[in-house]
Design a protein around this motif. Structure first.
Motif, mmCIF file in Angstrom:
data_model
loop_
_atom_site.group_PDB
_atom_site.id
_atom_site.type_symbol
_atom_site.label_atom_id
_atom_site.label_comp_id
_atom_site.label_asym_id
_atom_site.label_seq_id
_atom_site.Cartn_x
_atom_site.Cartn_y
_atom_site.Cartn_z
ATOM 1 N N ARG A 379 0.834 -1.196 0.025
ATOM 2 C CA ARG A 379 0.021 -0.028 0.106
ATOM 3 C C ARG A 379 0.826 1.183 0.172
ATOM 4 O O ARG A 379 0.574 2.261 -0.735
ATOM 5 N N SER A 383 0.461 4.023 -2.886
ATOM 6 C CA SER A 383 -0.083 5.365 -2.288
ATOM 7 C C SER A 383 0.794 6.302 -2.753
ATOM 8 O O SER A 383 0.329 7.566 -3.150
ATOM 9 N N PRO A 387 -2.074 8.450 -4.705
ATOM 10 C CA PRO A 387 -2.840 8.593 -3.370
ATOM 11 C C PRO A 387 -4.125 8.725 -3.461
ATOM 12 O O PRO A 387 -4.801 7.982 -2.788
ATOM 13 N N ASN A 391 -6.199 5.453 -1.653
ATOM 14 C CA ASN A 391 -6.937 5.803 -0.414
ATOM 15 C C ASN A 391 -8.206 5.673 -0.609
ATOM 16 O O ASN A 391 -8.910 5.733 0.609
#
Length: 549
Positions: A379, A383, A387, A391
């Motif tokens: 992740r 990210s 992002p 997210n």
């Protein structure tokens, strides 16, 4: 059949009768590769014209013959793009109306096309190296097609297992759920069927090439005259291996499993707001399931089946939800096989529960959560790249480890939750652990209005035929169907409509060879293909060094 003379003046551009240059120019190969990819997609639902898979295979294989390594990468990638971009276009629906909703689709299709391109040289090297050994008819008509088929399937096996567990969604064998060849899976599994399909196509190509080249040689030697026509006609015998294989594939029956009674199943499609991006009130999906299940109160059933995500709160942590389920069990006078996100020891799992009058008495958790759909691998890395998209996905399902079989009043039910239906290991373990019927719970709400639900439905039907068992594929939003052990439809519900199905489904005992031998067949194909290509690579290297010396 004669061996072709590779030392004749007209054979300078051949190696033992096999072209050392491509039989198709790159200008011709590129559109054919694209057309092949599009045809392969057409073999799968929604179009579902299964013969197109054979057309696609022939077109693709023709583009590899005599091709350079980088040329193979190019045409392999074009075929992959032609197939994967329309095949997984449904991935663009996952993020709803987000401005970047196209990213999951483009990313998934591009990665799969790149994999097909990167592994394409396996096929062109088989065409390049094997005929250099000896140009006998067994080598050209049997050994070469077998190696080409092994290279194609090896590519499928790699793509279906790596990375993050792989994506075995577009295997060529899975395109045949409605074809007469589907029964072959009960003997050799889905991978075995795919191997035989590529083998038949590659053998047909080699037979035509062998006949064409030999007739040219006979004509060159002035042997093809009216009084010497028999030798020319005899070369049509090169089609015998291909014809025998196709006839055998058509005549083979489904492997018989043993009748073991019946189970009366009530399956409910609630059509609730079950998509990840749907806005909904608390328990809206559960309420839709309860409403659609109401008619079952007057039915006598052994089990009530609800789809993946049919309960939108953790019944182990939410007492009100548990009490609602207890009341539903009492109303239906039958246990409910339901599914919900549930936390165990601080680990979130996609879990199916058998809910009885005593609460949950058995469970199974999804083995293969969807990367970037049900969890984000690495992740922090992704990210940093995107992002805003990464997210958005807050859930982090872990992989389950329990056996995909539960006992329902002495009847063993095999499970596969949504994405798990395309993974052979889950189906094999269930069948080998005594499953007498298969129940697949899925949630297609994220992909309303696309081909995704129909593709998954075809995979479920193939599993029924492969295992010789009745199967229920139940979706939150459809399309949902019940299948007999031979793959015929027993009952179905239309897409995007609430409803229920009730049917007496046959239970079966016994394990098919496709289940028992499926994994050994995969290992045999992978190992023998890699070993053969490795030996051929060493021979080619030795020959090159000797030539230079």
């Amino acid at each position: 059949m004669t061996q072709v003379n590779s030392h004749s003046p007209t054979s300078r551009q051949t190696i033992n009768g096999t072209p050392a240059t491509p039989i198709l120019s790159l200008r011709a190969a590129i559109p054919l590769a694209a057309l092949g990819g599009i045809a392969m997609n057409g073999a799968f639902p929604a179009l579902g014209w299964w013969p197109l898979a054979f057309v696609a295979l022939i077109l693709s294989l023709l583009t590899f013959i005599g091709r350079s390594t980088w040329g193979a990468v190019l045409v392999g990638g074009i075929f992959g793009a032609g197939f994967w971009f329309p095949h997984v276009a449904w991935a663009a629906q996952f993020l709803g109306d987000h401005p970047l909703r196209w990213v999951p689709w483009v990313a998934l299709a591009s990665i799969q096309a790149i994999f097909m391109a990167a592994l394409a040289p396996l096929i062109t090297l088989a065409y390049r190296w094997l005929p250099r050994l000896r140009n006998t008819w067994p080598m050209r008509l049997i050994a070469l097609p077998a190696l080409v088929a092994g290279a194609w399937i090896l590519r499928e096996l790699i793509m279906g297992s790596w990375p993050y567990g792989g994506f075995p969604w577009g295997r060529v064998g899975m395109s045949q759920s409605e074809s007469p060849f589907a029964v072959i899976t009960s003997w050799v599994g889905v991978t075995g069927l795919g191997f035989l399909m590529v083998l038949a196509c590659a053998a047909a190509i080699e037979a035509i090439r062998f006949i064409t080249h030999t007739r040219r040689e006979l004509k060159r030697r002035e042997l093809e005259r009216t009084d010497l026509g028999k030798p020319a006609r005899a070369h049509w015998l090169a089609l015998i291996p291909t014809g025998a294989l196709i006839v055998a594939m058509l005549l083979i029956p489904q492997f018989p499993t043993a009748h073991a009674g019946t189970m009366r199943v009530g399956a409910v499609q609630g059509d609730g707001p079950a998509a990840y991006m749907d806005e909904r009130d608390a328990n809206a999906v559960l309420d839709s399931q309860l409403e659609a299940s109401a008619p079952l109160a007057g039915e006598e059933v052994d089990i009530v089946l609800w789809p993946e995500g049919g309960v939108d709160s953790d019944p182990l942590a939410n007492e009100a939800t548990a009490q609602t389920l207890n009341g539903a069990v009492e109303q239906y006078n039958a246990p409910i096989l339901l599914n919900a996100a549930s936390t165990h020891d601080d680990v979130m799992l996609n879990t199916s529960f058998l809910w009885t009058e005593d609460g949950p008495t058995a469970s199974h958790s999804k083995r293969h959560p969807v990367p970037f759909g049900e969890y984000v691998p690495n992740r922090s890395f992704y990210s940093a790249i995107a992002p805003s998209l990464v997210n958005m996905l807050q859930r982090e399902y872990a992989a389950g480890t329990d056996v995909p079989v539960i006992d329902v009043a002495g009847m063993d039910v095999g499970l596969a939750i949504c994405f798990d239906v395309v993974f052979d290991d889950v189906i094999r373990e269930g069948a080998q652990s005594g499953a007498q019927i298969l129940m697949f719970q899925t949630n297609n709400a994220d992909f309303r209005g696309t081909d995704e639900n129909l593709q998954q439905l075809a995979f479920a039907r193939m599993r029924a035929i492969e295992t010789g068992r009745s199967a229920v594929n139940l979706s939150t939003t459809g399309t949902s169907q019940m299948f007999a052990p031979d793959g015929s439809i027993v009952a179905e519900l239309p897409v995007d409509e609430p409803g229920h199905m009730v049917a007496d489904l046959e239970l079966r005992d016994g394990v098919t060879p496709g289940i028992l031998l499926g994994q050994p067949i995969e290992i045999l194909i992978a190992v023998s293909t890699l070993a053969t290509l490795g030996v051929l690579a060493l021979i080619a290297l030795h020959t090159r060094r000797k030539t230079r010396a």
